[in-house]
Design a protein around this motif. Structure first.
Motif, mmCIF file in Angstrom:
data_model
loop_
_atom_site.group_PDB
_atom_site.id
_atom_site.type_symbol
_atom_site.label_atom_id
_atom_site.label_comp_id
_atom_site.label_asym_id
_atom_site.label_seq_id
_atom_site.Cartn_x
_atom_site.Cartn_y
_atom_site.Cartn_z
ATOM 1 N N SER A 43 -27.063 -14.509 -59.426
ATOM 2 C CA SER A 43 -26.445 -14.170 -60.704
ATOM 3 C C SER A 43 -26.139 -12.672 -60.773
ATOM 4 C CB SER A 43 -27.370 -14.573 -61.852
ATOM 5 O OG SER A 43 -28.586 -13.836 -61.780
ATOM 6 N N LYS A 44 -25.383 -12.296 -61.802
ATOM 7 C CA LYS A 44 -25.066 -10.891 -62.022
ATOM 8 C C LYS A 44 -26.302 -10.092 -62.424
ATOM 9 C CE LYS A 44 -20.246 -11.533 -63.415
ATOM 10 N NZ LYS A 44 -19.260 -11.332 -64.506
ATOM 11 N N MET B 161 -27.885 -8.896 -59.349
ATOM 12 C CA MET B 161 -27.056 -7.853 -58.734
ATOM 13 C C MET B 161 -27.199 -6.523 -59.460
ATOM 14 S SD MET B 161 -23.889 -6.125 -58.965
ATOM 15 C CE MET B 161 -22.936 -7.075 -60.115
ATOM 16 N N THR C 22 -17.776 -4.632 -62.647
ATOM 17 C CA THR C 22 -18.937 -5.447 -62.282
ATOM 18 C C THR C 22 -18.517 -6.710 -61.556
ATOM 19 O OG1 THR C 22 -20.077 -4.598 -64.246
ATOM 20 C CG2 THR C 22 -20.985 -6.567 -63.214
ATOM 21 N N GLU C 23 -17.366 -7.259 -61.923
ATOM 22 C CA GLU C 23 -16.887 -8.469 -61.260
ATOM 23 C C GLU C 23 -16.560 -8.197 -59.794
ATOM 24 O OE1 GLU C 23 -16.093 -7.570 -64.252
ATOM 25 O OE2 GLU C 23 -16.979 -9.268 -65.388
ATOM 26 N N TYR D 254 -19.746 -7.878 -58.011
ATOM 27 C CA TYR D 254 -20.391 -9.190 -57.920
ATOM 28 C C TYR D 254 -19.755 -10.051 -56.827
ATOM 29 C CZ TYR D 254 -22.178 -13.753 -59.319
ATOM 30 O OH TYR D 254 -22.771 -14.984 -59.328
ATOM 31 N N TYR E 5 -21.259 -8.888 -53.742
ATOM 32 C CA TYR E 5 -22.647 -9.367 -53.710
ATOM 33 C C TYR E 5 -22.708 -10.835 -53.276
ATOM 34 C CZ TYR E 5 -27.278 -10.643 -55.472
ATOM 35 O OH TYR E 5 -28.551 -11.125 -55.585
ATOM 36 N N ARG E 6 -21.826 -11.659 -53.836
ATOM 37 C CA ARG E 6 -21.802 -13.071 -53.449
ATOM 38 C C ARG E 6 -21.386 -13.257 -51.998
ATOM 39 N NH1 ARG E 6 -21.499 -17.065 -57.321
ATOM 40 N NH2 ARG E 6 -21.505 -18.400 -55.471
#
Length: 571
Positions: A284-285, A288, A318-319, A322, A325-326
Protein backbone atom coordinates in the motif's frame (compact mmCIF):
# COMPACT_ATOMS: atom_id res chain seq x y z
CA UNK A 1 -11.86 -43.50 -96.19
CA UNK A 2 -11.49 -46.58 -98.38
CA UNK A 3 -14.18 -49.11 -99.07
CA UNK A 4 -13.10 -52.68 -98.85
CA UNK A 5 -14.02 -54.96 -101.73
CA UNK A 6 -16.74 -57.48 -101.05
CA UNK A 7 -17.35 -60.80 -102.79
CA UNK A 8 -20.07 -63.24 -102.15
CA UNK A 9 -17.99 -66.21 -103.26
CA UNK A 10 -14.32 -66.54 -104.00
CA UNK A 11 -11.81 -69.31 -104.27
CA UNK A 12 -8.37 -69.46 -102.79
CA UNK A 13 -5.98 -71.70 -104.65
CA UNK A 14 -3.30 -73.48 -102.77
CA UNK A 15 0.03 -72.26 -104.06
CA UNK A 16 3.47 -73.69 -103.77
CA UNK A 17 5.17 -73.53 -100.39
CA UNK A 18 7.21 -70.36 -99.97
CA UNK A 19 5.45 -68.51 -102.83
CA UNK A 20 3.54 -65.35 -101.98
CA UNK A 21 -0.21 -65.77 -101.92
CA UNK A 22 -1.09 -62.08 -102.16
CA UNK A 23 0.69 -59.21 -103.79
CA UNK A 24 0.21 -55.49 -103.56
CA UNK A 25 -0.45 -53.36 -106.67
CA UNK A 26 3.25 -52.74 -107.04
CA UNK A 27 3.84 -56.42 -107.58
CA UNK A 28 5.57 -57.01 -104.26
CA UNK A 29 4.53 -59.74 -101.95
CA UNK A 30 2.90 -58.76 -98.67
CA UNK A 31 3.53 -62.15 -97.12
CA UNK A 32 6.27 -62.34 -94.55
CA UNK A 33 9.67 -63.39 -95.66
CA UNK A 34 10.87 -66.90 -95.13
CA UNK A 35 12.40 -67.49 -91.77
CA UNK A 36 10.44 -64.68 -90.10
CA UNK A 37 7.46 -64.96 -87.82
CA UNK A 38 4.55 -62.90 -89.14
CA UNK A 39 2.65 -60.66 -86.70
CA UNK A 40 -0.45 -61.88 -84.92
CA UNK A 41 -3.54 -61.64 -87.15
CA UNK A 42 -6.46 -59.45 -86.14
CA UNK A 43 -10.00 -59.57 -87.48
CA UNK A 44 -11.18 -56.33 -89.03
CA UNK A 45 -14.63 -55.38 -87.83
CA UNK A 46 -17.18 -53.75 -90.11
CA UNK A 47 -16.83 -50.45 -88.16
CA UNK A 48 -13.14 -50.23 -88.89
CA UNK A 49 -11.92 -51.34 -85.44
CA UNK A 50 -9.26 -53.89 -84.76
CA UNK A 51 -9.88 -57.05 -82.73
CA UNK A 52 -7.24 -59.34 -81.35
CA UNK A 53 -7.24 -62.86 -82.75
CA UNK A 54 -7.90 -65.66 -80.33
CA UNK A 55 -5.37 -68.01 -81.81
CA UNK A 56 -1.82 -68.51 -80.62
CA UNK A 57 1.12 -66.81 -82.37
CA UNK A 58 1.96 -69.97 -84.21
CA UNK A 59 -1.56 -70.43 -85.44
CA UNK A 60 -1.69 -66.78 -86.51
CA UNK A 61 1.51 -67.17 -88.45
CA UNK A 62 0.26 -70.23 -90.32
CA UNK A 63 -3.03 -68.52 -91.04
CA UNK A 64 -1.26 -65.47 -92.43
CA UNK A 65 1.04 -67.58 -94.55
CA UNK A 66 -1.68 -69.84 -95.87
CA UNK A 67 -5.15 -68.37 -95.36
CA UNK A 68 -6.85 -71.43 -96.76
CA UNK A 69 -4.94 -73.94 -94.65
CA UNK A 70 -7.19 -76.67 -93.32
CA UNK A 71 -10.03 -75.85 -95.77
CA UNK A 72 -11.09 -78.03 -98.57
CA UNK A 73 -9.94 -77.04 -102.06
CA UNK A 74 -12.50 -75.08 -103.94
CA UNK A 75 -14.59 -74.24 -100.86
CA UNK A 76 -16.44 -70.96 -101.25
CA UNK A 77 -16.33 -68.41 -98.41
CA UNK A 78 -18.21 -65.12 -97.85
CA UNK A 79 -16.85 -61.97 -96.10
CA UNK A 80 -14.55 -58.96 -96.45
CA UNK A 81 -11.08 -59.24 -97.87
CA UNK A 82 -8.23 -57.46 -96.03
CA UNK A 83 -4.89 -57.08 -97.61
CA UNK A 84 -1.76 -58.35 -95.92
CA UNK A 85 -0.51 -54.78 -95.50
CA UNK A 86 -3.63 -53.82 -93.61
CA UNK A 87 -3.39 -56.93 -91.47
CA UNK A 88 0.26 -56.19 -90.69
CA UNK A 89 -0.53 -52.53 -89.85
CA UNK A 90 -3.36 -53.58 -87.55
CA UNK A 91 -1.13 -56.11 -85.85
CA UNK A 92 1.61 -53.47 -85.38
CA UNK A 93 -0.82 -50.91 -83.92
CA UNK A 94 -2.18 -53.50 -81.52
CA UNK A 95 1.33 -54.34 -80.34
CA UNK A 96 2.08 -50.62 -79.88
CA UNK A 97 -1.11 -50.25 -77.87
CA UNK A 98 -0.01 -53.08 -75.62
CA UNK A 99 3.29 -51.32 -74.86
CA UNK A 100 1.49 -49.04 -72.36
CA UNK A 101 2.69 -45.70 -73.72
CA UNK A 102 1.72 -42.54 -71.84
CA UNK A 103 -0.35 -39.74 -73.31
CA UNK A 104 2.68 -37.44 -73.35
CA UNK A 105 4.69 -39.94 -75.41
CA UNK A 106 1.84 -40.39 -77.87
CA UNK A 107 1.45 -36.62 -78.31
CA UNK A 108 5.19 -36.29 -78.84
CA UNK A 109 5.06 -39.05 -81.49
CA UNK A 110 2.20 -37.29 -83.32
CA UNK A 111 4.11 -33.97 -83.30
CA UNK A 112 7.24 -35.69 -84.58
CA UNK A 113 5.28 -37.44 -87.35
CA UNK A 114 3.70 -34.15 -88.42
CA UNK A 115 7.15 -32.54 -88.45
CA UNK A 116 8.39 -35.26 -90.81
CA UNK A 117 5.45 -34.77 -93.15
CA UNK A 118 3.55 -37.92 -92.22
CA UNK A 119 -0.24 -38.17 -91.99
CA UNK A 120 -1.06 -40.53 -89.12
CA UNK A 121 -4.66 -41.44 -88.40
CA UNK A 122 -4.01 -41.81 -84.66
CA UNK A 123 -1.24 -41.50 -82.09
CA UNK A 124 -0.48 -45.23 -82.33
CA UNK A 125 -0.39 -44.95 -86.12
CA UNK A 126 2.13 -42.08 -85.73
CA UNK A 127 4.39 -44.37 -83.67
CA UNK A 128 4.06 -47.08 -86.31
CA UNK A 129 4.85 -44.75 -89.22
CA UNK A 130 7.90 -43.30 -87.45
CA UNK A 131 9.24 -46.76 -86.70
CA UNK A 132 8.71 -47.80 -90.35
CA UNK A 133 10.90 -44.87 -91.34
CA UNK A 134 13.57 -45.91 -88.87
CA UNK A 135 12.94 -43.12 -86.32
CA UNK A 136 12.66 -43.88 -82.60
CA UNK A 137 10.19 -41.27 -81.36
CA UNK A 138 11.22 -41.73 -77.71
CA UNK A 139 15.00 -41.53 -77.96
CA UNK A 140 16.84 -38.57 -76.41
CA UNK A 141 18.22 -37.37 -79.74
CA UNK A 142 14.80 -37.42 -81.36
CA UNK A 143 13.32 -35.38 -78.50
CA UNK A 144 16.12 -32.83 -78.84
CA UNK A 145 15.55 -32.70 -82.59
CA UNK A 146 11.85 -32.08 -81.98
CA UNK A 147 12.51 -29.22 -79.55
CA UNK A 148 15.42 -27.61 -81.45
CA UNK A 149 15.24 -25.89 -84.81
CA UNK A 150 17.79 -28.05 -86.61
CA UNK A 151 16.55 -28.60 -90.20
CA UNK A 152 19.29 -30.75 -91.64
CA UNK A 153 19.16 -33.48 -89.05
CA UNK A 154 15.40 -33.78 -89.18
CA UNK A 155 15.35 -34.10 -92.92
CA UNK A 156 18.07 -36.72 -92.90
CA UNK A 157 16.22 -38.66 -90.27
CA UNK A 158 13.55 -39.57 -92.78
CA UNK A 159 15.91 -41.58 -94.99
CA UNK A 160 16.80 -44.19 -92.45
CA UNK A 161 18.05 -44.83 -88.98
CA UNK A 162 20.18 -42.09 -87.47
CA UNK A 163 23.75 -43.23 -87.17
CA UNK A 164 25.89 -42.80 -84.09
CA UNK A 165 28.09 -40.29 -85.94
CA UNK A 166 25.04 -38.13 -86.70
CA UNK A 167 24.03 -38.04 -83.03
CA UNK A 168 27.33 -36.54 -81.90
CA UNK A 169 26.86 -32.83 -81.19
CA UNK A 170 30.24 -31.17 -81.89
CA UNK A 171 30.95 -27.56 -82.76
CA UNK A 172 31.43 -27.18 -86.53
CA UNK A 173 32.70 -24.37 -88.72
CA UNK A 174 29.87 -22.62 -90.51
CA UNK A 175 30.48 -21.47 -94.09
CA UNK A 176 30.61 -17.72 -94.54
CA UNK A 177 28.87 -17.79 -97.91
CA UNK A 178 25.49 -18.50 -96.33
CA UNK A 179 23.99 -15.77 -94.16
CA UNK A 180 23.60 -16.87 -90.54
CA UNK A 181 21.40 -14.13 -89.15
CA UNK A 182 18.41 -14.70 -86.85
CA UNK A 183 15.09 -14.47 -88.53
CA UNK A 184 12.76 -11.66 -87.60
CA UNK A 185 9.77 -13.90 -87.97
CA UNK A 186 9.23 -15.97 -84.84
CA UNK A 187 7.37 -19.19 -84.79
CA UNK A 188 4.35 -19.50 -82.48
CA UNK A 189 6.31 -21.73 -80.13
CA UNK A 190 9.16 -19.23 -79.89
CA UNK A 191 6.73 -16.35 -79.46
CA UNK A 192 4.93 -18.28 -76.70
CA UNK A 193 8.24 -19.08 -75.03
CA UNK A 194 9.27 -15.43 -75.23
CA UNK A 195 5.99 -14.29 -73.66
CA UNK A 196 6.32 -16.89 -70.91
CA UNK A 197 9.85 -15.71 -70.19
CA UNK A 198 8.69 -12.10 -70.11
CA UNK A 199 5.89 -13.01 -67.65
CA UNK A 200 8.32 -14.97 -65.49
CA UNK A 201 10.74 -12.04 -65.39
CA UNK A 202 7.88 -9.70 -64.45
CA UNK A 203 6.74 -12.06 -61.71
CA UNK A 204 10.29 -12.36 -60.40
CA UNK A 205 10.70 -8.56 -60.47
CA UNK A 206 7.43 -8.07 -58.56
CA UNK A 207 8.43 -10.74 -56.09
CA UNK A 208 11.78 -9.06 -55.47
CA UNK A 209 10.06 -5.70 -55.01
CA UNK A 210 7.56 -7.16 -52.53
CA UNK A 211 10.32 -8.89 -50.62
CA UNK A 212 12.29 -5.64 -50.49
CA UNK A 213 9.23 -3.77 -49.20
CA UNK A 214 8.56 -6.51 -46.66
CA UNK A 215 12.12 -6.44 -45.35
CA UNK A 216 12.05 -2.64 -45.20
CA UNK A 217 8.83 -2.69 -43.15
CA UNK A 218 10.21 -5.39 -40.88
CA UNK A 219 13.40 -3.42 -40.43
CA UNK A 220 11.46 -0.24 -39.60
CA UNK A 221 8.83 -1.71 -37.31
CA UNK A 222 10.46 -4.84 -35.82
CA UNK A 223 14.24 -5.02 -36.19
CA UNK A 224 15.04 -1.37 -35.44
CA UNK A 225 12.85 -1.18 -32.25
CA UNK A 226 14.27 -4.53 -31.14
CA UNK A 227 17.80 -3.23 -31.72
CA UNK A 228 17.04 -0.10 -29.70
CA UNK A 229 15.55 -2.18 -26.89
CA UNK A 230 18.58 -4.49 -26.86
CA UNK A 231 20.93 -1.49 -26.80
CA UNK A 232 19.04 -0.07 -23.82
CA UNK A 233 19.08 -3.35 -21.88
CA UNK A 234 22.74 -4.10 -22.60
CA UNK A 235 24.32 -0.64 -22.45
CA UNK A 236 22.02 1.95 -20.82
CA UNK A 237 19.84 0.25 -18.19
CA UNK A 238 20.99 0.59 -14.59
CA UNK A 239 21.57 -2.80 -12.91
CA UNK A 240 19.21 -3.59 -10.05
CA UNK A 241 20.20 -5.85 -7.16
CA UNK A 242 17.50 -8.04 -5.64
CA UNK A 243 17.19 -9.19 -2.04
CA UNK A 244 14.81 -12.05 -1.32
CA UNK A 245 13.26 -12.94 2.02
CA UNK A 246 10.47 -15.13 3.37
CA UNK A 247 8.47 -15.05 6.61
CA UNK A 248 5.56 -16.80 8.27
CA UNK A 249 2.66 -15.64 10.43
CA UNK A 250 1.95 -18.15 13.20
CA UNK A 251 -0.52 -18.24 16.07
CA UNK A 252 0.32 -18.95 19.73
CA UNK A 253 -0.93 -22.55 19.69
CA UNK A 254 -0.35 -23.18 15.98
CA UNK A 255 -4.01 -22.78 15.07
CA UNK A 256 -7.33 -21.35 16.05
CA UNK A 257 -8.77 -22.44 19.40
CA UNK A 258 -12.29 -23.37 20.28
CA UNK A 259 -14.51 -26.18 19.19
CA UNK A 260 -15.68 -24.52 15.98
CA UNK A 261 -14.43 -24.90 12.45
CA UNK A 262 -11.34 -22.79 13.16
CA UNK A 263 -9.95 -25.50 15.46
CA UNK A 264 -10.04 -27.99 12.60
CA UNK A 265 -8.03 -25.78 10.23
CA UNK A 266 -4.24 -26.02 10.02
CA UNK A 267 -2.01 -23.13 10.96
CA UNK A 268 -1.55 -21.70 7.46
CA UNK A 269 -5.29 -21.53 6.87
CA UNK A 270 -6.01 -20.14 10.34
CA UNK A 271 -3.66 -17.21 9.74
CA UNK A 272 -4.49 -16.67 6.04
CA UNK A 273 -6.56 -13.56 6.75
CA UNK A 274 -3.75 -11.97 8.73
CA UNK A 275 -1.25 -12.86 6.00
CA UNK A 276 -3.44 -11.34 3.29
CA UNK A 277 -3.97 -8.21 5.36
CA UNK A 278 -0.22 -7.92 5.93
CA UNK A 279 0.48 -8.37 2.24
CA UNK A 280 -2.01 -5.65 1.34
CA UNK A 281 -0.42 -3.33 3.87
CA UNK A 282 3.12 -3.87 2.55
CA UNK A 283 1.91 -3.13 -1.00
CA UNK A 284 0.00 0.00 0.00
CA UNK A 285 0.92 3.68 -0.18
CA UNK A 286 1.05 3.80 3.60
CA UNK A 287 4.02 1.42 3.68
CA UNK A 288 5.70 3.32 0.83
CA UNK A 289 5.35 6.65 2.60
CA UNK A 290 6.64 5.15 5.84
CA UNK A 291 9.61 3.61 4.02
CA UNK A 292 10.29 6.96 2.38
CA UNK A 293 10.31 8.69 5.78
CA UNK A 294 12.54 6.08 7.43
CA UNK A 295 14.94 5.06 4.62
CA UNK A 296 14.58 7.71 1.88
CA UNK A 297 12.94 5.66 -0.86
CA UNK A 298 12.49 8.62 -3.23
CA UNK A 299 16.07 9.82 -2.79
CA UNK A 300 17.45 6.41 -3.75
CA UNK A 301 15.52 6.20 -7.03
CA UNK A 302 16.06 9.89 -7.83
CA UNK A 303 19.87 9.62 -7.98
CA UNK A 304 21.75 10.80 -11.05
CA UNK A 305 23.43 7.47 -11.78
CA UNK A 306 20.07 5.80 -12.57
CA UNK A 307 19.10 5.75 -16.25
CA UNK A 308 16.40 8.22 -17.33
CA UNK A 309 13.75 5.55 -17.88
CA UNK A 310 13.99 4.12 -14.35
CA UNK A 311 14.85 7.41 -12.63
CA UNK A 312 12.24 9.09 -10.44
CA UNK A 313 11.90 12.84 -10.79
CA UNK A 314 12.78 14.77 -7.60
CA UNK A 315 9.42 16.51 -7.57
CA UNK A 316 7.40 13.47 -8.60
CA UNK A 317 3.97 12.87 -7.16
CA UNK A 318 3.09 10.16 -4.72
CA UNK A 319 1.45 8.13 -7.48
CA UNK A 320 4.66 8.12 -9.55
CA UNK A 321 6.71 7.04 -6.53
CA UNK A 322 4.10 4.40 -5.74
CA UNK A 323 4.35 2.99 -9.28
CA UNK A 324 8.13 2.64 -8.80
CA UNK A 325 7.50 1.06 -5.39
CA UNK A 326 5.10 -1.49 -6.87
CA UNK A 327 7.63 -2.28 -9.60
CA UNK A 328 10.57 -2.98 -7.31
CA UNK A 329 8.80 -4.36 -4.22
CA UNK A 330 7.05 -7.64 -5.00
CA UNK A 331 5.24 -9.84 -2.50
CA UNK A 332 3.64 -13.23 -2.92
CA UNK A 333 1.62 -15.39 -0.55
CA UNK A 334 1.37 -19.17 -0.82
CA UNK A 335 -1.84 -20.27 0.95
CA UNK A 336 -0.90 -23.95 0.92
CA UNK A 337 2.31 -23.38 2.87
CA UNK A 338 1.41 -20.11 4.57
CA UNK A 339 4.69 -18.50 3.48
CA UNK A 340 5.00 -14.89 2.33
CA UNK A 341 7.88 -14.24 -0.08
CA UNK A 342 9.20 -10.73 -0.63
CA UNK A 343 11.56 -9.50 -3.34
CA UNK A 344 13.02 -6.00 -3.06
CA UNK A 345 15.18 -4.46 -5.82
CA UNK A 346 17.41 -1.39 -5.57
CA UNK A 347 20.44 0.10 -7.36
CA UNK A 348 22.63 -0.90 -4.40
CA UNK A 349 22.53 -4.36 -2.76
CA UNK A 350 22.90 -2.94 0.77
CA UNK A 351 20.04 -0.54 0.21
CA UNK A 352 17.87 -3.42 -1.04
CA UNK A 353 18.63 -5.42 2.11
CA UNK A 354 17.86 -2.37 4.28
CA UNK A 355 14.52 -1.84 2.54
CA UNK A 356 13.68 -5.52 3.04
CA UNK A 357 14.42 -5.41 6.78
CA UNK A 358 12.36 -2.27 7.20
CA UNK A 359 9.39 -3.83 5.48
CA UNK A 360 9.64 -6.95 7.64
CA UNK A 361 9.56 -4.73 10.76
CA UNK A 362 6.49 -2.97 9.40
CA UNK A 363 4.83 -6.33 8.78
CA UNK A 364 5.59 -7.48 12.34
CA UNK A 365 4.10 -4.33 13.81
CA UNK A 366 1.02 -4.71 11.64
CA UNK A 367 0.59 -8.33 12.74
CA UNK A 368 0.90 -7.35 16.40
CA UNK A 369 -1.60 -4.58 15.91
CA UNK A 370 -4.09 -6.91 14.24
CA UNK A 371 -3.77 -9.54 17.00
CA UNK A 372 -3.99 -6.89 19.72
CA UNK A 373 -7.25 -5.63 18.30
CA UNK A 374 -8.60 -9.17 18.24
CA UNK A 375 -7.57 -9.76 21.84
CA UNK A 376 -9.03 -6.46 23.01
CA UNK A 377 -12.30 -7.11 21.23
CA UNK A 378 -12.56 -10.56 22.78
CA UNK A 379 -11.76 -9.39 26.34
CA UNK A 380 -13.78 -6.21 26.23
CA UNK A 381 -17.14 -7.99 26.06
CA UNK A 382 -16.19 -10.46 28.78
CA UNK A 383 -15.06 -7.69 31.13
CA UNK A 384 -18.24 -5.73 30.57
CA UNK A 385 -20.39 -8.78 31.27
CA UNK A 386 -18.51 -9.48 34.50
CA UNK A 387 -18.90 -5.90 35.66
CA UNK A 388 -22.65 -5.97 34.97
CA UNK A 389 -23.06 -9.26 36.86
CA UNK A 390 -21.23 -7.88 39.88
CA UNK A 391 -23.38 -4.77 39.93
CA UNK A 392 -26.60 -6.77 39.75
CA UNK A 393 -25.48 -8.99 42.61
CA UNK A 394 -24.74 -5.96 44.77
CA UNK A 395 -28.19 -4.54 44.08
CA UNK A 396 -29.89 -7.82 44.97
CA UNK A 397 -27.95 -8.09 48.20
CA UNK A 398 -28.77 -4.51 49.18
CA UNK A 399 -32.45 -5.15 48.61
CA UNK A 400 -32.43 -8.27 50.79
CA UNK A 401 -30.65 -6.45 53.59
CA UNK A 402 -33.13 -3.59 53.40
CA UNK A 403 -36.08 -5.96 53.66
CA UNK A 404 -34.54 -7.74 56.60
CA UNK A 405 -33.85 -4.46 58.35
CA UNK A 406 -37.43 -3.19 57.82
CA UNK A 407 -39.08 -6.37 59.08
CA UNK A 408 -38.17 -9.33 61.17
CA UNK A 409 -34.73 -10.73 60.72
CA UNK A 410 -36.16 -14.21 60.24
CA UNK A 411 -39.75 -14.01 59.09
CA UNK A 412 -39.79 -17.68 58.28
CA UNK A 413 -38.97 -18.66 61.90
CA UNK A 414 -41.48 -16.18 63.19
CA UNK A 415 -44.23 -17.60 61.07
CA UNK A 416 -43.32 -21.09 62.23
CA UNK A 417 -43.56 -20.01 65.87
CA UNK A 418 -46.95 -18.39 65.33
CA UNK A 419 -48.17 -21.47 63.56
CA UNK A 420 -47.09 -23.62 66.53
CA UNK A 421 -48.88 -21.30 68.92
CA UNK A 422 -52.04 -21.39 66.85
CA UNK A 423 -51.89 -25.18 66.85
CA UNK A 424 -51.60 -25.30 70.68
CA UNK A 425 -54.48 -22.86 71.11
CA UNK A 426 -56.66 -24.86 68.76
CA UNK A 427 -55.85 -28.03 70.70
CA UNK A 428 -56.78 -26.46 74.07
CA UNK A 429 -59.91 -24.96 72.58
CA UNK A 430 -60.95 -28.35 71.30
CA UNK A 431 -60.45 -29.95 74.78
CA UNK A 432 -62.47 -27.25 76.50
CA UNK A 433 -65.31 -27.61 74.02
CA UNK A 434 -65.38 -31.36 74.58
CA UNK A 435 -65.52 -30.84 78.33
CA UNK A 436 -68.30 -28.27 77.93
CA UNK A 437 -70.32 -30.58 75.74
CA UNK A 438 -69.89 -33.41 78.28
CA UNK A 439 -71.04 -31.20 81.11
CA UNK A 440 -74.06 -29.98 79.16
CA UNK A 441 -75.05 -33.59 78.59
CA UNK A 442 -75.83 -33.92 82.37
CA UNK A 443 -79.35 -33.14 83.52
CA UNK A 444 -78.15 -30.98 86.33
CA UNK A 445 -74.64 -29.62 85.41
CA UNK A 446 -72.51 -27.60 87.79
CA UNK A 447 -73.17 -23.99 87.06
CA UNK A 448 -69.80 -22.74 88.32
CA UNK A 449 -67.79 -25.18 86.28
CA UNK A 450 -69.97 -24.56 83.24
CA UNK A 451 -69.35 -20.84 83.51
CA UNK A 452 -65.60 -21.45 83.94
CA UNK A 453 -65.48 -23.68 80.86
CA UNK A 454 -67.34 -21.16 78.78
CA UNK A 455 -65.02 -18.44 79.97
CA UNK A 456 -61.93 -20.46 78.99
CA UNK A 457 -63.39 -21.26 75.57
CA UNK A 458 -63.96 -17.57 74.96
CA UNK A 459 -60.39 -16.71 75.92
CA UNK A 460 -58.99 -19.41 73.68
CA UNK A 461 -61.04 -18.29 70.70
CA UNK A 462 -59.90 -14.72 71.23
CA UNK A 463 -56.26 -15.87 71.35
CA UNK A 464 -56.72 -17.92 68.17
CA UNK A 465 -58.17 -14.95 66.34
CA UNK A 466 -55.33 -12.77 67.54
CA UNK A 467 -52.64 -15.12 66.29
CA UNK A 468 -54.35 -15.48 62.94
CA UNK A 469 -54.54 -11.74 62.64
CA UNK A 470 -50.81 -11.46 63.34
CA UNK A 471 -50.10 -13.91 60.53
CA UNK A 472 -52.42 -12.61 57.82
CA UNK A 473 -53.47 -9.06 58.65
CA UNK A 474 -51.22 -6.09 57.98
CA UNK A 475 -49.91 -4.13 60.89
CA UNK A 476 -49.98 -0.39 61.22
CA UNK A 477 -47.55 1.16 58.71
CA UNK A 478 -46.39 -2.18 57.23
CA UNK A 479 -47.34 -5.29 55.38
CA UNK A 480 -48.46 -8.55 56.76
CA UNK A 481 -46.01 -11.11 57.92
CA UNK A 482 -46.81 -13.38 54.95
CA UNK A 483 -46.22 -10.56 52.47
CA UNK A 484 -42.94 -9.64 54.11
CA UNK A 485 -41.87 -13.27 54.00
CA UNK A 486 -42.69 -13.50 50.30
CA UNK A 487 -40.65 -10.36 49.50
CA UNK A 488 -37.69 -11.65 51.45
CA UNK A 489 -37.83 -14.97 49.59
CA UNK A 490 -37.95 -13.15 46.22
CA UNK A 491 -34.96 -11.07 47.22
CA UNK A 492 -33.09 -14.20 48.21
CA UNK A 493 -33.96 -15.81 44.84
CA UNK A 494 -32.71 -12.70 42.99
CA UNK A 495 -29.52 -12.82 44.97
CA UNK A 496 -29.03 -16.48 44.04
CA UNK A 497 -29.63 -15.67 40.37
CA UNK A 498 -27.10 -12.87 40.40
CA UNK A 499 -24.63 -15.24 42.01
CA UNK A 500 -25.08 -17.67 39.14
CA UNK A 501 -24.72 -14.89 36.54
CA UNK A 502 -21.59 -13.68 38.25
CA UNK A 503 -20.13 -17.15 38.21
CA UNK A 504 -20.87 -17.51 34.47
CA UNK A 505 -19.31 -14.11 33.78
CA UNK A 506 -16.17 -15.14 35.63
CA UNK A 507 -15.97 -18.34 33.57
CA UNK A 508 -16.45 -16.38 30.34
CA UNK A 509 -13.78 -13.95 31.37
CA UNK A 510 -11.34 -16.75 31.99
CA UNK A 511 -12.18 -18.44 28.66
CA UNK A 512 -11.85 -15.15 26.81
CA UNK A 513 -8.47 -14.59 28.33
CA UNK A 514 -7.39 -18.03 27.13
CA UNK A 515 -8.76 -17.39 23.64
CA UNK A 516 -7.06 -14.02 23.52
CA UNK A 517 -3.76 -15.67 24.30
CA UNK A 518 -4.41 -18.16 21.54
CA UNK A 519 -5.12 -15.37 19.08
CA UNK A 520 -1.69 -13.84 19.51
CA UNK A 521 0.13 -13.77 16.12
CA UNK A 522 3.86 -14.03 15.66
CA UNK A 523 5.86 -13.14 12.56
CA UNK A 524 8.71 -15.59 12.04
CA UNK A 525 11.36 -14.82 9.41
CA UNK A 526 12.38 -18.03 7.67
CA UNK A 527 14.74 -16.42 5.09
CA UNK A 528 16.66 -13.35 6.20
CA UNK A 529 17.46 -10.65 3.61
CA UNK A 530 21.08 -10.90 2.40
CA UNK A 531 22.70 -8.40 0.00
CA UNK A 532 23.35 -9.90 -3.43
CA UNK A 533 26.65 -9.62 -5.28
CA UNK A 534 25.33 -9.81 -8.85
CA UNK A 535 22.63 -7.74 -10.49
CA UNK A 536 19.34 -9.51 -11.13
CA UNK A 537 17.85 -6.94 -13.49
CA UNK A 538 17.73 -6.13 -16.30
CA UNK A 539 17.65 -9.55 -17.93
CA UNK A 540 19.07 -8.34 -21.20
CA UNK A 541 18.66 -11.40 -23.41
CA UNK A 542 15.18 -12.34 -22.16
CA UNK A 543 13.93 -8.76 -22.38
CA UNK A 544 15.33 -8.35 -25.91
CA UNK A 545 13.63 -11.54 -27.10
CA UNK A 546 10.42 -10.42 -25.43
CA UNK A 547 10.63 -7.03 -27.17
CA UNK A 548 11.16 -8.78 -30.51
CA UNK A 549 8.11 -10.97 -29.97
CA UNK A 550 6.00 -8.00 -28.90
CA UNK A 551 7.00 -5.89 -31.91
CA UNK A 552 6.49 -8.86 -34.24
CA UNK A 553 3.01 -9.48 -32.85
CA UNK A 554 2.08 -5.82 -33.21
CA UNK A 555 3.37 -5.71 -36.80
CA UNK A 556 1.54 -8.93 -37.68
CA UNK A 557 -1.69 -7.63 -36.19
CA UNK A 558 -1.43 -4.32 -38.06
CA UNK A 559 -0.51 -6.01 -41.35
CA UNK A 560 -3.40 -8.48 -41.11
CA UNK A 561 -5.81 -5.66 -40.31
CA UNK A 562 -4.53 -3.61 -43.25
CA UNK A 563 -4.82 -6.60 -45.61
CA UNK A 564 -8.38 -7.27 -44.56
CA UNK A 565 -9.35 -3.62 -44.95
CA UNK A 566 -7.63 -3.43 -48.36
CA UNK A 567 -9.48 -6.54 -49.52
CA UNK A 568 -12.80 -5.17 -48.31
CA UNK A 569 -12.23 -1.82 -50.02
CA UNK A 570 -11.16 -3.46 -53.29
CA UNK A 571 -14.16 -5.80 -53.19
Amino acid sequence: MTTKPKARKFRIRRTAQGAPSLRDPAGQSDAPEAGTVPPRAEAHTPSGGLGQAASAPGAGASAAADPAAGAEPGAARAGEVNSAQEMRAATTIDEIRQEGLTGRQLRMARRLAQKHGLAPTSDFDAVRLLRQRGIDPFSRGTILELVSNDEGKVENAGHGPVSDEAKVQLPQTMPMSKPNLPSTDLSPAERRAEEIGRIQKDIARRRRRKLALLFSRLAAFVFLPTLLAGYYYYAVATPMYTTKSAFLILSADGGSGGGGLGGLLPSQFATSQDAIATQDYLQSKDAMLRLDEDAGFRDVFSAEYIDPIQRLDPGATTESAYSIYRKYVKLGYDPTEGVMRMEVSAPDPNIAAQFSRRLIDYAEERVDHLSAEKRQDALKTAKQSLADAKEERRDAQRRLVALQEGTLLDPTGQIAAIRNLIANVELQLQDKQLALNTMLANTRPNAARLAALRSEITVLEAELAKQNARLNDATDGGDSLASQTAEIKMAEADLLTTDMVLQAALETMRQSDIEANKQVRYLTVSVNPVPSQEASYPRSFENTILAFLVFSGIYLLISLTASVLREQVSA
